[in-house]
Design a protein around this motif. Structure first.
Motif, PDB file in Angstrom:
ATOM      1  N   LEU A 181       1.094   4.178  -2.889  1.00 43.18           N
ATOM      2  CA  LEU A 181       0.895   5.603  -2.606  1.00 43.18           C
ATOM      3  C   LEU A 181       2.082   6.437  -3.073  1.00 43.18           C
ATOM      4  CD1 LEU A 181      -0.732   5.466   0.942  1.00 43.18           C
ATOM      5  CD2 LEU A 181      -1.817   6.121  -1.204  1.00 43.18           C
ATOM      6  N   MET A 208       1.901   6.764  -6.802  1.00 43.92           N
ATOM      7  CA  MET A 208       0.868   7.715  -7.212  1.00 43.92           C
ATOM      8  C   MET A 208       1.351   9.148  -7.045  1.00 43.92           C
ATOM      9  SD  MET A 208      -2.786   6.042  -5.939  1.00 43.92           S
ATOM     10  CE  MET A 208      -2.908   7.299  -4.743  1.00 43.92           C
ATOM     11  N   PHE A 209       1.949   9.454  -5.895  1.00 41.97           N
ATOM     12  CA  PHE A 209       2.414  10.814  -5.668  1.00 41.97           C
ATOM     13  C   PHE A 209       3.599  11.159  -6.566  1.00 41.97           C
ATOM     14  CE2 PHE A 209       0.086  10.342  -1.593  1.00 41.97           C
ATOM     15  CZ  PHE A 209      -0.760  11.438  -1.759  1.00 41.97           C
ATOM     16  N   ILE A 255       0.844  -1.200   0.000  1.00 39.83           N
ATOM     17  CA  ILE A 255       0.000   0.000   0.000  1.00 39.83           C
ATOM     18  C   ILE A 255       0.879   1.250   0.000  1.00 39.83           C
ATOM     19  CG2 ILE A 255      -1.621   1.353   1.388  1.00 39.83           C
ATOM     20  CD1 ILE A 255      -2.881  -1.344   2.234  1.00 39.83           C
ATOM     21  N   GLY A 256       1.934   1.237   0.816  1.00 37.21           N
ATOM     22  CA  GLY A 256       2.853   2.374   0.855  1.00 37.21           C
ATOM     23  C   GLY A 256       3.543   2.592  -0.473  1.00 37.21           C
TER      24      GLY A 256
END
Length: 55
Positions: free
Chosen positions: A39, A42-43, A35-36
């Motif tokens: 993220l 995505m950023f 999940i990290g």
């Protein structure tokens, strides 16, 4: 969605996370790492997009 159903789903999800971390800590750690990483990707993509707009 009725408020009671939202509360039940929320607390059920929290209970599942606690159960998962207690009985499968390796699997929980891998899930949180994934999940990290998602993220961060995505950023990073969002940052690349904004950078390309400025140049």
């Amino acid at each position: 969605m009725p408020e009671l159903i939202k509360k039940l789903l929320f607390w059920g999800f929290i209970a599942f996370l606690i159960y998962f971390m207690a009985f499968r800590p390796e699997g929980a750690a891998e899930m949180f790492k994934a999940i990290g990483a998602a993220l961060v990707a995505m950023f990073q993509g969002f940052g690349d997009f904004l950078t390309s707009l400025m140049t």
